[in-house]
Scaffold this motif. Structure first.
Motif, PDB file in Angstrom:
ATOM      1  N   ARG A  77     -36.297  79.760 -27.174  1.00  0.00           N
ATOM      2  CA  ARG A  77     -37.348  79.971 -27.497  1.00  0.00           C
ATOM      3  C   ARG A  77     -37.617  81.033 -28.478  1.00  0.00           C
ATOM      4  NH1 ARG A  77     -42.234  82.836 -23.984  1.00  0.00           N
ATOM      5  NH2 ARG A  77     -43.486  83.138 -25.862  1.00  0.00           N
ATOM      6  N   GLY A  78     -36.659  82.016 -28.366  1.00  0.00           N
ATOM      7  CA  GLY A  78     -36.646  82.998 -29.242  1.00  0.00           C
ATOM      8  C   GLY A  78     -36.074  82.713 -30.696  1.00  0.00           C
ATOM      9  N   LEU A  79     -35.407  81.519 -30.916  1.00  0.00           N
ATOM     10  CA  LEU A  79     -34.826  81.042 -32.015  1.00  0.00           C
ATOM     11  C   LEU A  79     -35.650  80.071 -32.677  1.00  0.00           C
ATOM     12  CD1 LEU A  79     -30.997  81.475 -31.058  1.00  0.00           C
ATOM     13  CD2 LEU A  79     -32.344  82.993 -32.424  1.00  0.00           C
ATOM     14  N   GLN A  80     -36.748  79.866 -32.399  1.00  0.00           N
ATOM     15  CA  GLN A  80     -37.668  78.889 -32.752  1.00  0.00           C
ATOM     16  C   GLN A  80     -38.600  79.543 -33.832  1.00  0.00           C
ATOM     17  OE1 GLN A  80     -39.528  77.006 -29.440  1.00  0.00           O
ATOM     18  NE2 GLN A  80     -37.656  76.060 -28.781  1.00  0.00           N
ATOM     19  N   MET A  81     -39.302  78.683 -34.501  1.00  0.00           N
ATOM     20  CA  MET A  81     -40.063  78.914 -35.545  1.00  0.00           C
ATOM     21  C   MET A  81     -41.305  79.424 -34.935  1.00  0.00           C
ATOM     22  SD  MET A  81     -38.668  78.525 -38.743  1.00  0.00           S
ATOM     23  CE  MET A  81     -40.131  78.388 -40.004  1.00  0.00           C
ATOM     24  N   ILE A  82     -41.939  80.619 -35.563  1.00  0.00           N
ATOM     25  CA  ILE A  82     -43.375  80.668 -34.995  1.00  0.00           C
ATOM     26  C   ILE A  82     -44.316  80.585 -36.316  1.00  0.00           C
ATOM     27  CG2 ILE A  82     -42.668  82.542 -33.315  1.00  0.00           C
ATOM     28  CD1 ILE A  82     -42.972  84.780 -34.931  1.00  0.00           C
ATOM     29  N   THR A  83     -45.475  80.462 -35.964  1.00  0.00           N
ATOM     30  CA  THR A  83     -46.688  80.364 -36.907  1.00  0.00           C
ATOM     31  C   THR A  83     -46.677  81.539 -37.734  1.00  0.00           C
ATOM     32  OG1 THR A  83     -48.344  80.827 -35.686  1.00  0.00           O
ATOM     33  CG2 THR A  83     -47.697  78.379 -35.698  1.00  0.00           C
ATOM     34  N   ARG A  84     -46.945  81.485 -39.027  1.00  0.00           N
ATOM     35  CA  ARG A  84     -47.264  82.574 -40.050  1.00  0.00           C
ATOM     36  C   ARG A  84     -48.362  83.401 -39.662  1.00  0.00           C
ATOM     37  NH1 ARG A  84     -45.430  84.159 -44.912  1.00  0.00           N
ATOM     38  NH2 ARG A  84     -46.875  85.327 -46.104  1.00  0.00           N
ATOM     39  N   ASP A  85     -49.506  82.804 -39.202  1.00  0.00           N
ATOM     40  CA  ASP A  85     -50.723  83.601 -38.830  1.00  0.00           C
ATOM     41  C   ASP A  85     -51.039  84.146 -37.418  1.00  0.00           C
ATOM     42  OD1 ASP A  85     -51.544  82.845 -41.682  1.00  0.00           O
ATOM     43  OD2 ASP A  85     -52.353  81.019 -41.122  1.00  0.00           O
ATOM     44  N   VAL A  86     -50.888  83.138 -36.522  1.00  0.00           N
ATOM     45  CA  VAL A  86     -50.926  83.470 -34.919  1.00  0.00           C
ATOM     46  C   VAL A  86     -49.879  83.952 -34.394  1.00  0.00           C
ATOM     47  CG1 VAL A  86     -53.174  82.027 -35.014  1.00  0.00           C
ATOM     48  CG2 VAL A  86     -51.026  81.041 -34.246  1.00  0.00           C
ATOM     49  N   MET A  87     -48.597  83.740 -34.969  1.00  0.00           N
ATOM     50  CA  MET A  87     -47.460  84.068 -34.154  1.00  0.00           C
ATOM     51  C   MET A  87     -47.271  83.524 -32.884  1.00  0.00           C
ATOM     52  SD  MET A  87     -45.703  85.676 -36.424  1.00  0.00           S
ATOM     53  CE  MET A  87     -46.216  86.272 -38.262  1.00  0.00           C
ATOM     54  N   VAL A  88     -47.201  82.323 -32.729  1.00  0.00           N
ATOM     55  CA  VAL A  88     -47.068  81.674 -31.486  1.00  0.00           C
ATOM     56  C   VAL A  88     -46.046  80.621 -31.711  1.00  0.00           C
ATOM     57  CG1 VAL A  88     -49.538  82.163 -30.337  1.00  0.00           C
ATOM     58  CG2 VAL A  88     -48.853  80.076 -31.882  1.00  0.00           C
ATOM     59  N   ALA A  89     -45.242  80.401 -30.673  1.00  0.00           N
ATOM     60  CA  ALA A  89     -44.184  79.427 -30.787  1.00  0.00           C
ATOM     61  C   ALA A  89     -44.625  78.014 -31.143  1.00  0.00           C
ATOM     62  CB  ALA A  89     -43.483  79.094 -29.464  1.00  0.00           C
ATOM     63  N   LYS A  90     -44.155  77.177 -32.238  1.00  0.00           N
ATOM     64  CA  LYS A  90     -44.412  75.971 -32.541  1.00  0.00           C
ATOM     65  C   LYS A  90     -43.968  74.926 -31.401  1.00  0.00           C
ATOM     66  CE  LYS A  90     -43.722  74.679 -36.737  1.00  0.00           C
ATOM     67  NZ  LYS A  90     -42.978  74.141 -37.750  1.00  0.00           N
ATOM     68  N   THR A  91     -44.834  73.706 -31.548  1.00  0.00           N
ATOM     69  CA  THR A  91     -44.575  72.894 -30.280  1.00  0.00           C
ATOM     70  C   THR A  91     -43.881  71.803 -30.849  1.00  0.00           C
ATOM     71  OG1 THR A  91     -46.611  71.714 -30.678  1.00  0.00           O
ATOM     72  CG2 THR A  91     -46.746  73.277 -29.231  1.00  0.00           C
ATOM     73  N   ASP A  92     -43.441  71.535 -32.067  1.00  0.00           N
ATOM     74  CA  ASP A  92     -42.880  70.587 -32.576  1.00  0.00           C
ATOM     75  C   ASP A  92     -41.344  70.363 -31.884  1.00  0.00           C
ATOM     76  OD1 ASP A  92     -41.529  70.111 -36.191  1.00  0.00           O
ATOM     77  OD2 ASP A  92     -41.539  68.718 -34.606  1.00  0.00           O
ATOM     78  N   SER A  93     -41.359  69.083 -31.752  1.00  0.00           N
ATOM     79  CA  SER A  93     -39.969  68.978 -30.832  1.00  0.00           C
ATOM     80  C   SER A  93     -38.627  68.733 -31.528  1.00  0.00           C
ATOM     81  CB  SER A  93     -40.068  67.917 -29.904  1.00  0.00           C
ATOM     82  OG  SER A  93     -40.538  66.608 -30.739  1.00  0.00           O
ATOM     83  N   SER A  94     -38.903  68.438 -33.245  1.00  0.00           N
ATOM     84  CA  SER A  94     -37.796  68.191 -34.181  1.00  0.00           C
ATOM     85  C   SER A  94     -37.719  69.360 -34.929  1.00  0.00           C
ATOM     86  CB  SER A  94     -38.063  67.136 -34.805  1.00  0.00           C
ATOM     87  OG  SER A  94     -39.209  67.141 -35.512  1.00  0.00           O
ATOM     88  N   PRO A  95     -36.965  70.429 -34.461  1.00  0.00           N
ATOM     89  CA  PRO A  95     -36.787  71.522 -35.428  1.00  0.00           C
ATOM     90  C   PRO A  95     -35.769  71.135 -36.416  1.00  0.00           C
ATOM     91  CG  PRO A  95     -35.535  71.904 -33.124  1.00  0.00           C
ATOM     92  CD  PRO A  95     -36.385  70.850 -33.151  1.00  0.00           C
ATOM     93  N   SER A  96     -35.887  72.147 -37.410  1.00  0.00           N
ATOM     94  CA  SER A  96     -35.192  71.956 -38.914  1.00  0.00           C
ATOM     95  C   SER A  96     -33.611  72.669 -38.695  1.00  0.00           C
ATOM     96  CB  SER A  96     -36.016  72.815 -39.994  1.00  0.00           C
ATOM     97  OG  SER A  96     -35.663  74.285 -39.600  1.00  0.00           O
ATOM     98  N   ALA A  97     -32.883  71.891 -39.507  1.00  0.00           N
ATOM     99  CA  ALA A  97     -31.581  72.283 -39.595  1.00  0.00           C
ATOM    100  C   ALA A  97     -31.132  73.862 -39.297  1.00  0.00           C
ATOM    101  CB  ALA A  97     -30.788  71.586 -40.369  1.00  0.00           C
TER     102      ALA A  97
END
Length: 437
Positions: free
Chosen positions: A386-406
């Motif tokens: 979870r700590g190596l996933q994108m977080i949103t720019r504004d609210v800083m919460v973990a994204k729920t997108d199940s297809s992370p980028s490369a």
């Protein structure tokens, strides 16, 4: 924010207080950006603590840059950045030279917008480098850096809005109160084998307490664990060239098992402690037996074997080190890519193509090596994915997108390319992060 600071810095006269602090911060970010674009791994505001992290902070290193040559020889530079007219330049050069020696830095650089001529003479005698605004501007032009080219951790907007707060959260969070002090402090001044053991411990703490940590702080901590693991691994890998393969494995296993101390000395001390403990327990048993009481049925621990065991992840680490040795020529590209990934996860949207162009012909190899390091930390050490996933720019919460980028930790890796040797001796592909410890 960056635009406002630039406007302040361009004024003929800079006032004190907040404006002076903003100008000083921008000067540090400019120096970080310059070294980063020039090919270095860079961090700013590195705290110097007493041994054991007790007591007040001894000082702060404004900018620390690290480089590895193709044979993985390393050079570290500390930069003392000053922008105000009231700075006592000679005093700071003296302080810088002493702090560089205390922190074990190879080079010391004093950087000030305008440098008094007499300071240059003192710096030459102390073997300190000098950078002024004219030299920095010339280097920026040579590197093709434009005023608004802010990238990675050298982006002042990201640094002041996100990283600064995340660092403060790490140092004040109860379960991880020492994480920030280690990642942005004591890591830089310890032996490479001690670094690896401490990073492993930190990965455990992050895995155990990830739900209690602010998302931005967790992302910063996990990304830094990966980046600093890469730095420490490369430094250890440099030892491989000094030993035969079997000798290196024996040497590294001994170092990894002994932590901060020398294995031979520790083993001798622990043997003596074990002997004293055994004599004490046997004497206690004899007293019980003489009194007609049965012997105590309890195992006597042997510290020599329990404290000096080779870690279960040592074999996988040896394999990682061997793979990084094969990629020694792209080591700096890998470190800078990890920097850019961390910044992107924390919300940076700056154009990074200018930096990425420096490894354009080796993009796949650099990406694969960065993926390998992240996979090691997640699959072998149990660092929370979870700590190596994108977080949103504004609210800083973990994204729920199940297809992370490369560029994320969950990126697909070509089958068979990234195998690690685990402690059972089998060769197997990296485990799915969701199944890690």
């Amino acid at each position: 924010m960056a635009e406002r600071i630039v406007a302040v810095m361009n004024e003929r006269r800079v006032r004190g207080g907040r404006e002076a602090n903003e100008v000083g911060a921008l000067w540090e970010y400019r120096l970080c950006r310059l070294r980063f674009v020039q090919g270095f791994f860079v961090r700013r505001s590195i705290d110097v603590w007493p041994d054991g992290l007790q007591g007040n902070k001894l000082g702060e290193l404004d900018v620390v840059s690290t480089s590895f040559d193709p044979r993985l020889g390393t050079r570290t530079e500390v930069i003392e950045a000053k922008s105000g007219a009231g700075a006592k330049e000679i005093d700071r050069v003296m302080w810088l030279r002493g702090m560089a020696g205390y922190a074990g830095m190879d080079e010391a650089t004093f950087a000030k917008v305008r440098v008094d001529p007499r300071v240059r003479a003192v710096a030459r005698r102390l073997r300190a480098n000098i950078l002024d605004e004219a030299a920095v501007a010339a280097a920026e032009r040579a590197a093709g850096i434009k005023p608004d080219d802010w990238v990675g951790f050298a982006d002042p907007d990201l640094g002041e809005r996100v990283i600064k707060r995340a660092r403060a959260h790490l140092t004040s969070s109860e379960p991880l109160r020492r994480a920030g002090k280690f990642l942005f402090g004591s890591f830089w001044f310890t032996d490479e084998f001690a670094r690896i053991n401490q990073l492993r411990t930190l990965a455990d703490l992050l895995a155990e307490h990830h739900a209690e940590v602010d998302p931005a702080a967790l992302t910063l901590a996990c990304s830094e664990v990966v980046s600093l693991t890469a730095v420490a691994t490369l430094k250890i890998t440099n030892w491989r060239g000094q030993y035969e393969p079997d000798e290196f494995r024996k040497f590294a296993a001994g170092q990894l098992s002994s932590g901060f101390g020398q294995q031979v000395g520790l083993r001798r001390v622990l043997q003596q402690v074990d002997s004293m403990t055994r004599d004490f327990v046997e004497g206690l048993h004899d007293d019980y037996t003489a009194a007609g009481v049965a012997r105590i049925s309890r195992r006597v621990p042997q510290l020599e074997y329990e404290l000096l065991r080779v870690p279960e992840w040592a074999e996988a680490f040896m394999d990682l080190s061997a793979r990084m040795q094969e990629r020694a020529g792209i080591a700096m590209h890998v470190l800078r890519l990890l920097d850019l990934r961390a910044a992107e996860r924390l919300g940076s949207r700056q154009d990074t193509s200018k930096v990425r162009d420096s490894w354009a012909g080796q993009s796949r190899q650099v990406e694969d090596a960065a993926n390998l390091l992240e996979k090691f930390c997640v699959s072998v050490w149990g660092l929370p994915a979870r700590g190596l996933q994108m977080i949103t720019r504004d609210v800083m919460v973990a994204k729920t997108d199940s297809s992370p980028s490369a560029s994320e930790a969950g990126a697909e890796v070509t089958e068979g390319q990234h195998q690690l040797t685990f402690d059972d001796g089998e060769r197997k592909t990296d485990a799915d992060p969701s199944e890690s410890k």
